[in-house]
Design a protein around this motif. Sequence first.
Motif, PDB file in Angstrom:
ATOM      1  N   GLY A  47      48.884  37.591  35.149  1.00 29.30           N
ATOM      2  CA  GLY A  47      48.681  38.446  33.984  1.00 29.30           C
ATOM      3  C   GLY A  47      47.780  39.629  34.243  1.00 29.30           C
ATOM      4  N   MET A  48      46.912  39.530  35.264  1.00 33.87           N
ATOM      5  CA  MET A  48      46.052  40.639  35.663  1.00 33.87           C
ATOM      6  C   MET A  48      46.487  41.110  37.042  1.00 33.87           C
ATOM      7  N   ALA A  49      46.787  42.393  37.184  1.00 33.42           N
ATOM      8  CA  ALA A  49      47.214  42.947  38.467  1.00 33.42           C
ATOM      9  C   ALA A  49      46.010  43.235  39.352  1.00 33.42           C
ATOM     10  N   LEU A  50      46.181  43.044  40.639  1.00 36.74           N
ATOM     11  CA  LEU A  50      45.096  43.265  41.596  1.00 36.74           C
ATOM     12  C   LEU A  50      45.465  44.285  42.666  1.00 36.74           C
ATOM     13  N   GLU A  51      46.631  44.887  42.552  1.00 32.18           N
ATOM     14  CA  GLU A  51      47.076  45.863  43.532  1.00 32.18           C
ATOM     15  C   GLU A  51      47.580  47.111  42.834  1.00 32.18           C
ATOM     16  N   GLY A  61      47.652  51.843  32.752  1.00 30.02           N
ATOM     17  CA  GLY A  61      46.725  51.036  33.546  1.00 30.02           C
ATOM     18  C   GLY A  61      47.387  49.956  34.369  1.00 30.02           C
ATOM     19  N   ARG A  62      48.660  49.677  34.124  1.00 31.92           N
ATOM     20  CA  ARG A  62      49.448  48.729  34.912  1.00 31.92           C
ATOM     21  C   ARG A  62      48.791  47.353  35.018  1.00 31.92           C
ATOM     22  N   LYS A  63      48.097  46.967  33.960  1.00 33.25           N
ATOM     23  CA  LYS A  63      47.438  45.655  33.836  1.00 33.25           C
ATOM     24  C   LYS A  63      46.375  45.415  34.912  1.00 33.25           C
ATOM     25  N   LEU A  64      45.812  46.485  35.435  1.00 33.64           N
ATOM     26  CA  LEU A  64      44.688  46.369  36.360  1.00 33.64           C
ATOM     27  C   LEU A  64      43.444  45.948  35.580  1.00 33.64           C
ATOM     28  N   PRO A  65      42.409  45.454  36.269  1.00 29.16           N
ATOM     29  CA  PRO A  65      41.201  44.984  35.571  1.00 29.16           C
ATOM     30  C   PRO A  65      40.636  46.042  34.628  1.00 29.16           C
ATOM     31  N   THR A 105      36.110  32.554  33.544  1.00 30.06           N
ATOM     32  CA  THR A 105      37.170  31.545  33.672  1.00 30.06           C
ATOM     33  C   THR A 105      38.517  32.053  33.159  1.00 30.06           C
ATOM     34  N   PRO A 106      38.599  32.617  31.938  1.00 29.07           N
ATOM     35  CA  PRO A 106      39.900  33.153  31.516  1.00 29.07           C
ATOM     36  C   PRO A 106      40.385  34.311  32.382  1.00 29.07           C
ATOM     37  N   TYR A 107      39.485  35.089  32.963  1.00 28.22           N
ATOM     38  CA  TYR A 107      39.908  36.140  33.884  1.00 28.22           C
ATOM     39  C   TYR A 107      40.573  35.525  35.120  1.00 28.22           C
ATOM     40  N   LEU A 108      39.968  34.478  35.651  1.00 30.65           N
ATOM     41  CA  LEU A 108      40.550  33.817  36.820  1.00 30.65           C
ATOM     42  C   LEU A 108      41.896  33.188  36.487  1.00 30.65           C
TER      43      LEU A 108
END
Length: 350
Positions: free
Chosen positions: A61-65, A82-86, A51-54
Motif C-alpha cells: 500500500g505504500m510505495a518505496l521506489e 505522489g504515487r503512494k510514496l511516503p 506499526t501500521p506504516y510497516l
Amino acid sequence: MQHYRLSDVHSACQHELESHGVPANYAAAMADALVFGEATGSATHGLSLLTPYLEAIASGGMALEGHYEVLSDFHACQVWDGRKLPGAWLMKQAIACGMQRAAAYGVSVVAVKNSHHTGCLAAYLEMATSKGYVASIALTDPAHSSVAPWGGTTPVMTSNPVAFGAPGEATPIWIDMATSSVTNGAVQHRLNAGENFSSEVLLDGHGKATDNPAVINDRPPGSILPLGGKSHGHKGYALSVMVEILAGCLSGGGRADPPSGWGASFTVTLYAPGLICGEKVWNTQLNALIRQCHGAAPAHPYSSVRLPGERSWHSLQHARQHGLWLNPAQFVWLNNAPDPHNNTSQKHNP
C-alpha cells in the motif's frame, strides 16, 4: 518505562524502517514526523503509527521506489502525483519546493494527490517557520469517509485536518487541528481501549448524538460530528468542505476517484511576508498581535495566555534536551538499532 535520548529514538525508528526495505531518505523523513508527533504529545500521530506504516509497506500500500510526477507547473503553482510514496517525504519535498517558489513569487502552491499518510501536520511547519515563511496545509483522504455533512447521517468526508504556521518573536505559531470534533485516530484509540468519549462527539447511523465510538462500525455506519459538535457543527462542516476543495479538488485527487487505499491528498501554500507587505510592516504587525495576546488578562489565576503551538514547541525543545520516557514493551523496536554511542547505554530505568 525507560528514558531515551530523542536522537536515539529517531535512529531506532529509522533503522526499523530501513530494515523493512525503506530507503534511507524516506525512512529519515518518516522518522522525523513520527518522533515529532511523540515529542509534542500527539500520541495518535506519534510512534504508534510505525506499526501500521510497516503493515502498509508489507501489503504494497505504500510505495518505496520511484519519484513523484509533476502533473502541472505554472510559475508559483505545481501539482504532483505522489504515487503512494511516503507522505512525510512528499510533504517535505512540497514545502522545500514551495519555499523556493515563494522566494521568487511571494506566494506558492504545491498540491499533491496520491500521497501515503503524512502523520502529524505540525511536524512540517517548523521547516517553513524557521526560515521566516508562513505556511498553511490542507489535507484529506479521499478513500476514507467518517464525517457526515451537517444535516445528514451518511459519512462523506474524513477528519480533514488543517495546519498553519508563522514565525514568532520567541516561539513560532503552530496550528494543527482536525475539522471534526475528534480525529479518526482518537476514535480508534477509544475502540481499542473499550472506552466511550466524555461527551457526545459522534452520530449513530440514525442521526442520534452519542459518546460511543463503536457506532462508527455500525450498519448503517455512524459518523464523527464536525468541529463545533451538536450546536455549532455547521462551522466545522464548512471548514471541512473548504479542506476538501483545497486538498482534494485542487490536487485532482478527490471524491470523484474510486477509493485507492490509505493515503492523502494535500495542498501546501507558502507565503514570503517580506515580499508581500515588507519585513518591517510584517514584524510590526505580527509582534503587536503576539504581545497583545500574551498581555491579555488570564481567565484563571496563576495562568497565562499562550498562542497556538507554544505548548508543543516547548514540549519539543524539552524532549530534544532531556529525551522521552517510553515503554519498550510497546515499542519493541527501540532496542533493535545499533548503538551509535560506543555501546554505552542511553536507556535508564526510573
